[in-house]
Every structure is written in structure tokens, then in C-alpha cells.
Scaffold this active site. Structure first.
Site, PDB file in Angstrom:
ATOM      1  N   ARG A   1       7.445 -13.273  24.508  1.00 57.34           N
ATOM      2  CA  ARG A   1       7.165 -12.222  25.486  1.00 57.34           C
ATOM      3  C   ARG A   1       6.249 -11.134  24.937  1.00 57.34           C
ATOM      4  O   ARG A   1       5.698 -10.351  25.708  1.00 57.34           O
ATOM      5  CB  ARG A   1       8.480 -11.586  25.986  1.00 57.34           C
ATOM      6  CG  ARG A   1       9.326 -12.515  26.837  1.00 57.34           C
ATOM      7  CD  ARG A   1      10.442 -11.749  27.552  1.00 57.34           C
ATOM      8  NE  ARG A   1      11.286 -12.648  28.302  1.00 57.34           N
ATOM      9  CZ  ARG A   1      12.404 -13.208  27.839  1.00 57.34           C
ATOM     10  NH1 ARG A   1      12.812 -12.917  26.612  1.00 57.34           N
ATOM     11  NH2 ARG A   1      13.115 -14.039  28.585  1.00 57.34           N
TER      12      ARG A   1
ATOM     13  N   GLY B   1       1.291 -21.418  -0.410  1.00 53.52           N
ATOM     14  CA  GLY B   1       2.646 -21.923  -0.267  1.00 53.52           C
ATOM     15  C   GLY B   1       3.701 -20.839  -0.272  1.00 53.52           C
ATOM     16  O   GLY B   1       4.889 -21.137  -0.148  1.00 53.52           O
TER      17      GLY B   1
ATOM     18  N   ASP C   1      -6.570 -13.163  -1.667  1.00 56.10           N
ATOM     19  CA  ASP C   1      -5.862 -11.875  -1.707  1.00 56.10           C
ATOM     20  C   ASP C   1      -5.267 -11.672  -3.109  1.00 56.10           C
ATOM     21  O   ASP C   1      -4.190 -11.099  -3.274  1.00 56.10           O
ATOM     22  CB  ASP C   1      -4.781 -11.798  -0.632  1.00 56.10           C
ATOM     23  CG  ASP C   1      -4.244 -10.384  -0.416  1.00 56.10           C
ATOM     24  OD1 ASP C   1      -4.922  -9.422  -0.832  1.00 56.10           O
ATOM     25  OD2 ASP C   1      -3.141 -10.243   0.154  1.00 56.10           O
TER      26      ASP C   1
ATOM     27  N   HIS D   1      -2.933  -5.284   8.621  1.00 50.24           N
ATOM     28  CA  HIS D   1      -1.899  -4.287   8.350  1.00 50.24           C
ATOM     29  C   HIS D   1      -1.702  -3.437   9.608  1.00 50.24           C
ATOM     30  O   HIS D   1      -1.771  -2.219   9.579  1.00 50.24           O
ATOM     31  CB  HIS D   1      -2.274  -3.431   7.140  1.00 50.24           C
ATOM     32  CG  HIS D   1      -2.174  -4.167   5.841  1.00 50.24           C
ATOM     33  ND1 HIS D   1      -0.986  -4.288   5.152  1.00 50.24           N
ATOM     34  CD2 HIS D   1      -3.109  -4.834   5.128  1.00 50.24           C
ATOM     35  CE1 HIS D   1      -1.207  -4.991   4.042  1.00 50.24           C
ATOM     36  NE2 HIS D   1      -2.483  -5.346   4.014  1.00 50.24           N
TER      37      HIS D   1
ATOM     38  N   HIS E   1       0.858  -1.192   0.000  1.00 54.63           N
ATOM     39  CA  HIS E   1       0.000   0.000   0.000  1.00 54.63           C
ATOM     40  C   HIS E   1       0.891   1.237   0.000  1.00 54.63           C
ATOM     41  O   HIS E   1       1.885   1.304   0.730  1.00 54.63           O
ATOM     42  CB  HIS E   1      -0.914  -0.006   1.225  1.00 54.63           C
ATOM     43  CG  HIS E   1      -1.923  -1.108   1.217  1.00 54.63           C
ATOM     44  ND1 HIS E   1      -3.247  -0.911   0.893  1.00 54.63           N
ATOM     45  CD2 HIS E   1      -1.789  -2.440   1.475  1.00 54.63           C
ATOM     46  CE1 HIS E   1      -3.891  -2.067   0.965  1.00 54.63           C
ATOM     47  NE2 HIS E   1      -3.026  -3.008   1.316  1.00 54.63           N
TER      48      HIS E   1
ATOM     49  N   GLY F   1       0.077  -9.146  -2.567  1.00 57.16           N
ATOM     50  CA  GLY F   1      -1.053 -10.015  -2.850  1.00 57.16           C
ATOM     51  C   GLY F   1      -0.585 -11.350  -3.392  1.00 57.16           C
ATOM     52  O   GLY F   1       0.570 -11.758  -3.207  1.00 57.16           O
TER      53      GLY F   1
ATOM     54  N   HIS G   1       2.797 -17.269   1.153  1.00 57.33           N
ATOM     55  CA  HIS G   1       2.518 -16.391   2.291  1.00 57.33           C
ATOM     56  C   HIS G   1       2.728 -17.085   3.634  1.00 57.33           C
ATOM     57  O   HIS G   1       3.073 -16.423   4.620  1.00 57.33           O
ATOM     58  CB  HIS G   1       1.075 -15.882   2.217  1.00 57.33           C
ATOM     59  CG  HIS G   1       0.885 -14.763   1.237  1.00 57.33           C
ATOM     60  ND1 HIS G   1       0.810 -14.983  -0.120  1.00 57.33           N
ATOM     61  CD2 HIS G   1       0.757 -13.424   1.418  1.00 57.33           C
ATOM     62  CE1 HIS G   1       0.638 -13.817  -0.738  1.00 57.33           C
ATOM     63  NE2 HIS G   1       0.607 -12.859   0.170  1.00 57.33           N
TER      64      HIS G   1
END
Length: 397
Positions: free
Chosen positions: A240, A262, A287, A208, A154, A323, A264
Site C-alpha cells: 500500500r 551478499g 560502496d 538515504h 552518517h 558501507g 546488503h
């Protein structure tokens, strides 16, 4: 005026669903129903709907050795077939819709990309016409209300805080067809916007985002119900600092989007998320950008240039993943043959769960009498060989 142009488009561009169904009874296949898999099953179609089986019907099609599953529902997709849903061009949008229908997605939201509010409002005006025509199930605004630290593909100069008045401007432009807005709840106005979206019946999705664990919990309490492409464009899960991932996985009110291409997600991470959330809280998404179902090359994702090489989309500047080029039939096959997930669970993630999320499970998402005749036929190797939408063949087996 874009709306009038959309209304005048001919049948050849209306999503590719103009072939007449050749049979009213599909027999012999393994049929995935809400209660499980039925061997040697039957699906009876009358007009646009699934109806109770009538053994006297003579018009049959033998699909022995195949699977019949509900049509896929994609709640996060930006385009396909070389066309973008953000193009502002109705013909291009319908090309993208037709591409995904040929790959089994019989229902989808059109996802936008971060842009100027006025430009997004113009896109929404066109897309809302296509929702009203029945080509789309709604609009998903992904950005501009997202974190500059987790912006992905973006454009940073177009990002802005999610002030409720700005979010409301997009809802008004969509004229009741906005179904989901992805935002970063830690930004100024974020929680108020989540509450406003929930009050208006629009899905608030956390994505995001650079939110901490506690801030994410606050967003869920305020009404957020979706994790936009979980793991991607958000802080990693640390021992943590669990961040948003742990908060989104643990809350039963949240549906988590997963991109099963496979690229992302590592298979082990996808399996962990699927098992942690449970089969009823996962929505597989694509996406997908323009290159889905089209091929390698250079494209625009909103205002950003993208190179697609070997099916992987990355920004020309910076190299961030931009994407995917995924289609949901490929996601289905990968989930079963690579990830080892049960077919019935994969059907939930591709059909039933997103249909429930959109509030349309009474019409789609499963193969039951009274629902739309939206279905996908797969061969024994889980390759797509047929697609029916509202009783008409898009791809005839």
C-alpha cells in the site's frame, strides 16, 4: 596546500599503473564486446588505446581459457586498502585508488561521507586535484543532505537540509569535478537542489531518503537519474506504500545502484531488481570503505567508528551496516556464479552503464577501437588474473 602535495606525488603512488604493457595483442580469450561474446577473440592495444586488429603484429599473448572484459567503473566508493577518500590526505586517497585498480576498477568516483560543509569543501579541493591529474573520474558527495530517519552510517548532528546555496557551495569547492550528489528530495530545498544539479550537469541521486512514492516521482521529474544503493537506507517496498523503490525501479530514466556483496541484498531481491530495471539500467557499485582489500579491524568512516568482522562493516554504536568491503571483481564473480546473470549483462552493469551515466562512454566502458585500453582478464572460474589501464598492466597475467 593539499593540491600541491597531490601534484608532487611520485609515480609509485599514482594508482599503481606504472607497469609497461608486455604485449600489444591479446589472443585466444572469450572477449565480451557490445554485441556479445566472441570466442577465441583478439584485443589489440597500441599505446594507451584499443585499435583495430592487425594480423601482421607479431607480439602476442595467448589467453586461451580466459575472459577479457572492459575495465570496471565504480560510481560509489569511499576508500580501500586501509585508506579513506575523506581523509584529506592525497597519499591515502591514492592508496585507495590503487587498491581498487588491482581489483579491476580502472575508473572510479571518490565518494565522501557526511561532514561539516567547510571540511567537505577542503576534501573537495584535494580530490579535484586528483581528478585533474587523471587519477579519479570525479567526486560523489554522499551527504550531508540526507534524511535523519535513513542516515545509515552518517553522523546525525552533521546532517542538514539540501538548500541549493549549500549544495552549490560544494559544487564550487569541487571546481567542476563534482559528478554526483546524493540527497533526500523530500527535505526542504530538495527538489530545487535536484533541478539546480541537473542544470549544472551534475547527477542528482535519490538516497538515504524517507520519500514517499509520489515525492520520488517528483524528484525524477525534476532531474534525478540515480538511485543510491537501491533498497538500502530507504523505506521498504510495501503493497500500500510502494515508497521510493517502486518509483525508482519503474522509471526508465533512472539508473539503480546495487551492492552485490551478499550482505546488503538477498540474492532474490537483487535478481528481482535486475530483472525489473533491465540490464541497461543497473550499476553495480561497491560502496566500499577503508577495509576493502585490507582486512578486518576498527576503522573510521568519516567521523564514525566502524568494526569490520568477517568482512562485514558495522557502526560501533548502533550496529548499522557501514558501507562494504566489496571489490568489483568479487561483485562480478558473484553475479555470474551465484546470481546466475549472463556475463554480457554483468559487463553492462559494471562497465558500460556507469560509463554512459558519467558521459564518458566514448572513451571507456567497452572494448572498441579508439577507446582507452582499460580491460580485465578473468580465468575460467571468473577470478581476476589481469588488469590493464590505459595500455599498461596494473596486474599482469
Amino acid at each position: 596546500m593539499p593540491g600541491r602535495r597531490a601534484a608532487r606525488l611520485g609515480p609509485s603512488l599514482r594508482g599503481g599503473d606504472r607497469l609497461t604493457a608486455a604485449t600489444s595483442v591479446l589472443t585466444g580469450a572469450r572477449v565480451v564486446l557490445p554485441g556479445g561474446v566472441v570466442e577465441d577473440g583478439r584485443v589489440t592495444v597500441e599505446g594507451r588505446s584499443i585499435v583495430a586488429d592487425d594480423p601482421r603484429r607479431a607480439s602476442t599473448r595467448d589467453l586461451t581459457g580466459h575472459w577479457i572484459v572492459p575495465g570496471f567503473v565504480d560510481i560509489h566508493v569511499h576508500g580501500g586498502g586501509g585508506a579513506s577518500f575523506s581523509s584529506g590526505d592525497a597519499e591515502a586517497v591514492l592508496t585507495g585508488i590503487a587498491t581498487h585498480r588491482r581489483h579491476g576498477t580502472t575508473t572510479l568516483l571518490a565518494s565522501t561521507v557526511t561532514g561539516d560543509l567547510d571540511d567537505l569543501s577542503r576534501q573537495a579541493a584535494l580530490l579535484s586535484e586528483l581528478v585533474e591529474q587523471g587519477d579519479l573520474a570525479g567526486i560523489h558527495f554522499e551527504g550531508p543532505f540526507i534524511s535523519p530517519h535513513r542516515r545509515g552510517a552518517h553522523k546525525p548532528s552533521l546532517l542538514r537540509d539540501p538548500h541549493p546555496s549549500d549544495v552549490r557551495k560544494l559544487l564550487d569547492a569541487a571546481r567542476g569535478t563534482a559528478r554526483m550528489v546524493t540527497l533526500a528530495p523530500e527535505l526542504p530545498g530538495g527538489l530545487d537542489s535536484v533541478r539546480m544539479l541537473a542544470e549544472h550537469g551534475v547527477i542528482a541521486a535519490v538516497g538515504h531518503t524517507d520519500a514517499a512514492y509520489e515525492a520520488t516521482l517528483q524528484a525524477v521529474e525534476a532531474g534525478a537519474t540515480v538511485a543510491t544503493h537501491l533498497f538500502n537506507a530507504m523505506p521498504s517496498l510495501l503493497h500500500r506504500e510502494p515508497g521510493p523503490i517502486a518509483a525508482l525501479l519503474e522509471d526508465e530514466r533512472v539508473t539503480v545502484e546495487l551492492i552485490n556483496d551478499g550482505v546488503h541484498l538477498h540474492p532474490a531481491v537483487l535478481e528481482m531488481a535486475f530483472r525489473s530495471a533491465g540490464a541497461d539500467r543497473v550499476a553495480f557499485i561497491t560502496d566500499a570503505m577503508d577495509a576493502a582489500g585490507f582486512g578486518d579491524g576498527r576503522y573510521l568512516l568519516g567521523p564514525m567508528e566502524v568494526d569490520v568482522v568477517d568482512g562485514v562493516a558495522r557502526l560501533v554504536e548502533g550496529g548499522s551496516i557501514a558501507g562494504s568491503t566489496l571489490t568489483l571483481d568479487t561483485a562480478f564473480k558473484r553475479a555470474v556464479t551465484v546470481d546466475g546473470l549472463p556475463v554480457a549483462d554483468v559487463v553492462r552493469a559494471l562497465s558500460a552503464n556507469p560509463a554512459r551515466l558519467l558521459g564518458v562512454y566514448d572513451r571507456i566502458g567497452s572494448l572498441e577501437p579508439g577507446k582507452d585500453a582499460d580491460l580485465v582478464v578473468l580465468d575460467a572460474s571468473f577470478d581476476l588474473v589481469g588488469v590493464m589501464r590505459k595500455g599498461s598492466w596494473v596486474v599482469e597475467p
